[in-house]
Design a protein around this motif. Structure first.
Motif, mmCIF file in Angstrom:
data_model
loop_
_atom_site.group_PDB
_atom_site.id
_atom_site.type_symbol
_atom_site.label_atom_id
_atom_site.label_comp_id
_atom_site.label_asym_id
_atom_site.label_seq_id
_atom_site.Cartn_x
_atom_site.Cartn_y
_atom_site.Cartn_z
ATOM 1 N N GLU A 1 0.838 -1.193 0.000
ATOM 2 C CA GLU A 1 0.000 0.000 0.000
ATOM 3 C C GLU A 1 0.876 1.248 0.000
ATOM 4 O O GLU A 1 1.861 1.320 0.724
ATOM 5 C CB GLU A 1 -0.909 0.026 1.229
ATOM 6 C CG GLU A 1 -2.064 -0.914 1.125
ATOM 7 C CD GLU A 1 -3.044 -0.748 2.284
ATOM 8 O OE1 GLU A 1 -2.963 0.254 3.025
ATOM 9 O OE2 GLU A 1 -3.892 -1.640 2.436
ATOM 10 N N TYR A 2 0.486 2.201 -0.818
ATOM 11 C CA TYR A 2 1.187 3.473 -0.919
ATOM 12 C C TYR A 2 0.151 4.592 -0.804
ATOM 13 O O TYR A 2 -1.049 4.344 -0.822
ATOM 14 C CB TYR A 2 1.901 3.599 -2.272
ATOM 15 C CG TYR A 2 2.933 2.520 -2.515
ATOM 16 C CD1 TYR A 2 4.230 2.652 -2.043
ATOM 17 C CD2 TYR A 2 2.612 1.371 -3.222
ATOM 18 C CE1 TYR A 2 5.182 1.673 -2.265
ATOM 19 C CE2 TYR A 2 3.553 0.377 -3.452
ATOM 20 C CZ TYR A 2 4.836 0.536 -2.965
ATOM 21 O OH TYR A 2 5.770 -0.442 -3.182
ATOM 22 N N HIS A 3 0.638 5.820 -0.715
ATOM 23 C CA HIS A 3 -0.244 6.988 -0.690
ATOM 24 C C HIS A 3 0.309 8.041 -1.644
ATOM 25 O O HIS A 3 1.530 8.244 -1.696
ATOM 26 C CB HIS A 3 -0.356 7.558 0.723
ATOM 27 C CG HIS A 3 -1.113 6.666 1.652
ATOM 28 N ND1 HIS A 3 -0.560 5.561 2.245
ATOM 29 C CD2 HIS A 3 -2.396 6.698 2.068
ATOM 30 C CE1 HIS A 3 -1.463 4.964 2.998
ATOM 31 N NE2 HIS A 3 -2.587 5.631 2.905
ATOM 32 N N LEU A 4 -0.579 8.691 -2.375
ATOM 33 C CA LEU A 4 -0.206 9.787 -3.264
ATOM 34 C C LEU A 4 -0.555 11.104 -2.585
ATOM 35 O O LEU A 4 -1.685 11.289 -2.128
ATOM 36 C CB LEU A 4 -0.982 9.701 -4.581
ATOM 37 C CG LEU A 4 -0.367 8.913 -5.709
ATOM 38 C CD1 LEU A 4 -1.346 8.818 -6.874
ATOM 39 C CD2 LEU A 4 0.938 9.495 -6.170
ATOM 40 N N TYR A 5 0.409 12.003 -2.506
ATOM 41 C CA TYR A 5 0.206 13.339 -1.950
ATOM 42 C C TYR A 5 0.654 14.373 -2.976
ATOM 43 O O TYR A 5 1.540 14.116 -3.789
ATOM 44 C CB TYR A 5 1.044 13.544 -0.680
ATOM 45 C CG TYR A 5 0.548 12.799 0.522
ATOM 46 C CD1 TYR A 5 -0.352 13.385 1.402
ATOM 47 C CD2 TYR A 5 0.983 11.512 0.793
ATOM 48 C CE1 TYR A 5 -0.806 12.703 2.523
ATOM 49 C CE2 TYR A 5 0.533 10.821 1.904
ATOM 50 C CZ TYR A 5 -0.361 11.419 2.760
ATOM 51 O OH TYR A 5 -0.807 10.739 3.853
ATOM 52 N N ARG A 6 0.067 15.532 -2.908
ATOM 53 C CA ARG A 6 0.588 16.661 -3.688
ATOM 54 C C ARG A 6 1.825 17.182 -2.955
ATOM 55 O O ARG A 6 1.904 17.109 -1.722
ATOM 56 C CB ARG A 6 -0.444 17.775 -3.801
ATOM 57 C CG ARG A 6 -1.639 17.396 -4.648
ATOM 58 C CD ARG A 6 -2.582 18.592 -4.756
ATOM 59 N NE ARG A 6 -3.801 18.204 -5.412
ATOM 60 C CZ ARG A 6 -3.981 18.210 -6.724
ATOM 61 N NH1 ARG A 6 -2.997 18.588 -7.513
ATOM 62 N NH2 ARG A 6 -5.119 17.848 -7.246
ATOM 63 N N ASP A 7 2.778 17.696 -3.709
ATOM 64 C CA ASP A 7 4.021 18.195 -3.133
ATOM 65 C C ASP A 7 3.756 19.212 -2.031
ATOM 66 O O ASP A 7 4.377 19.172 -0.966
ATOM 67 C CB ASP A 7 4.875 18.803 -4.252
ATOM 68 C CG ASP A 7 6.234 19.272 -3.763
ATOM 69 O OD1 ASP A 7 6.819 18.593 -2.896
ATOM 70 O OD2 ASP A 7 6.714 20.294 -4.261
ATOM 71 N N GLU A 8 2.796 20.111 -2.236
ATOM 72 C CA GLU A 8 2.538 21.161 -1.242
ATOM 73 C C GLU A 8 1.869 20.630 0.026
ATOM 74 O O GLU A 8 1.821 21.327 1.040
ATOM 75 C CB GLU A 8 1.701 22.301 -1.842
ATOM 76 C CG GLU A 8 0.353 21.885 -2.357
ATOM 77 C CD GLU A 8 0.326 21.573 -3.848
ATOM 78 O OE1 GLU A 8 -0.781 21.475 -4.387
ATOM 79 O OE2 GLU A 8 1.392 21.415 -4.454
ATOM 80 N N ASP A 9 1.373 19.390 0.016
ATOM 81 C CA ASP A 9 0.751 18.807 1.205
ATOM 82 C C ASP A 9 1.774 18.189 2.158
ATOM 83 O O ASP A 9 1.470 17.951 3.327
ATOM 84 C CB ASP A 9 -0.275 17.742 0.824
ATOM 85 C CG ASP A 9 -1.491 18.343 0.138
ATOM 86 O OD1 ASP A 9 -1.736 19.550 0.312
ATOM 87 O OD2 ASP A 9 -2.185 17.612 -0.586
ATOM 88 N N ILE A 10 2.978 17.928 1.674
ATOM 89 C CA ILE A 10 4.031 17.344 2.510
ATOM 90 C C ILE A 10 4.539 18.418 3.464
ATOM 91 O O ILE A 10 4.870 19.526 3.048
ATOM 92 C CB ILE A 10 5.153 16.758 1.633
ATOM 93 C CG1 ILE A 10 4.591 15.582 0.835
ATOM 94 C CG2 ILE A 10 6.332 16.334 2.487
ATOM 95 C CD1 ILE A 10 5.536 15.016 -0.175
ATOM 96 N N LEU A 11 4.573 18.083 4.759
ATOM 97 C CA LEU A 11 4.902 19.076 5.785
ATOM 98 C C LEU A 11 6.384 19.389 5.897
ATOM 99 O O LEU A 11 6.756 20.477 6.319
ATOM 100 C CB LEU A 11 4.358 18.619 7.141
ATOM 101 C CG LEU A 11 2.848 18.347 7.177
ATOM 102 C CD1 LEU A 11 2.454 17.762 8.524
ATOM 103 C CD2 LEU A 11 2.068 19.604 6.867
ATOM 104 N N GLY A 12 7.244 18.436 5.557
ATOM 105 C CA GLY A 12 8.679 18.663 5.655
ATOM 106 C C GLY A 12 9.436 17.369 5.479
ATOM 107 O O GLY A 12 8.851 16.295 5.381
#
Length: 97
Positions: free
Chosen positions: A82-93
């Motif tokens: 299982e993986y998750h797709l996030y938008r770059d701007e949603d990653i906190l750090g």
């Protein structure tokens, strides 16, 4: 045949890191100490575009350990993982040792 997903635009494919629930010696850890929501970057898209059409690259790279928001992302299952797709701007750090 193994599938490989290359994210589109400014999306990042993350494999969430599940912290251990007990120590090597078998001591159970309380849930509050294993709460950190982090993951490892598996793949990144090419980036987004600004109003002038210039490419804005993604701010993380494959192999980075990142801090993720508590909610969000799109769950993706490839094979038995299982993986998750996030938008770059949603990653906190990014996390460093």
């Amino acid at each position: 045949m193994a599938k490989r997903l290359i994210p589109s635009f400014n999306r990042v494919l993350i494999e969430k890191i599940v912290p251990p629930s007990k120590t090597n010696s078998g001591i159970l850890l309380p849930g509050s100490t294993t709460k950190l929501n982090s993951g490892k970057v598996v793949a990144v898209g090419p980036g987004g575009r600004d109003r002038d059409g210039k490419l804005i690259p993604v701010s993380v790279k494959e192999g980075d350990n990142v801090l993720l928001p508590e909610f969000g992302g799109t769950e993706v299952k490839l094979g038995d993982k299982e993986y998750h797709l996030y938008r770059d701007e949603d990653i906190l750090g990014t996390l460093h040792d």
